[in-house]
Design an enzyme around this catalytic site. Sequence first.
Site, mmCIF file in Angstrom:
data_model
loop_
_atom_site.group_PDB
_atom_site.id
_atom_site.type_symbol
_atom_site.label_atom_id
_atom_site.label_comp_id
_atom_site.label_asym_id
_atom_site.label_seq_id
_atom_site.Cartn_x
_atom_site.Cartn_y
_atom_site.Cartn_z
ATOM 1 C CE LYS A 150 -66.447 3.557 -7.950
ATOM 2 N NZ LYS A 150 -66.089 3.792 -6.538
ATOM 3 C CE LYS B 196 -63.130 5.226 -10.220
ATOM 4 N NZ LYS B 196 -62.945 5.263 -8.765
#
Length: 325
Positions: A195, A248
Amino acid sequence: MMFPDYRPRRFRRTENLRRMIRETTLTVDRLVYPLFVSAGEGLRNPVASMPGVFQLSVDELLKEVDSAAALGIPAVLLFGLPETKDEIGSQASAAHGPVQTATRRIKEHHPELVVITDVCLCEYTSHGHCGILRGREVDNDATLEALSAVALSHARAGADVVAPSDMMDGRVGAIRGVLDDNGMENVGILAYSAKYCSAFYGPFREAADSAPQFGDRRTYQMDPANSDEALRETAMDIEEGADMVMVKPALPYLDIIRRVKEEFDWPVAAYNVSGEYAMVKAAASMGWLNEEPVMMEMLLSIRRAGADLIITYFAKDAARLLREA
């Protein structure tokens, strides 16, 4: 093989020929629909920067889940907006919090639907950071206990999968241990493994009311310049017990999706995040892009890069088009 002996256009002449050699397919089975659930009743508050996305009370959320299930979407991802916030995000693990309540209600109405719950503190803390503070720094190890309590509360409410998005070191192992110790060994973990500290999260922070009140998240989310580090993060999460890993955002990190899939051959999810969604919506509203083909091409690219699941606010729109195809 060289032209004129090899003519690639031969198998591009008709749609059926193109279908026969198509290497990547996008199906509704690959889609996860993210939803924002808030306390209260009768609430359907539009998110200005994300047309078509709403903050929903549980009763309104169930209507949205009904429509998603009718389209064949197999899973939802829940984010919570509590009534009150405090320094330690204590409402995140409340038995009757919005995510916990929504999970129970969804399972009553759609027991077959996969419910994934976001495990983080940013929506619940008054300072907007993803963990427990020590001074102005997030205390990694103190946060692990809080995250584990949140995950356990979600599992007890009926969540099929918990998804820690905080990026604390060691949180997958801590959550796996607490779940197993409490008889929740069948609850899966979808780890936000790679992320990045991205500029594409702005609209989400409006939707989830989760912007940090000071500083930023660079001390725990990944540097966008790093690629090898994503493999190390992913390896740690798999070793600690992650059943699926996530990259992400998706579009600026298609190379990371590909590297993670090839390196580990593990189930990989990718999050088509709020900024990616908002850009398409904004351009389409101005007549600069044709929304539907751009949406489908974008989702196909994420799938082609190696994602097994795509978390996207376009899930319902894409599912309708796939059904019509």
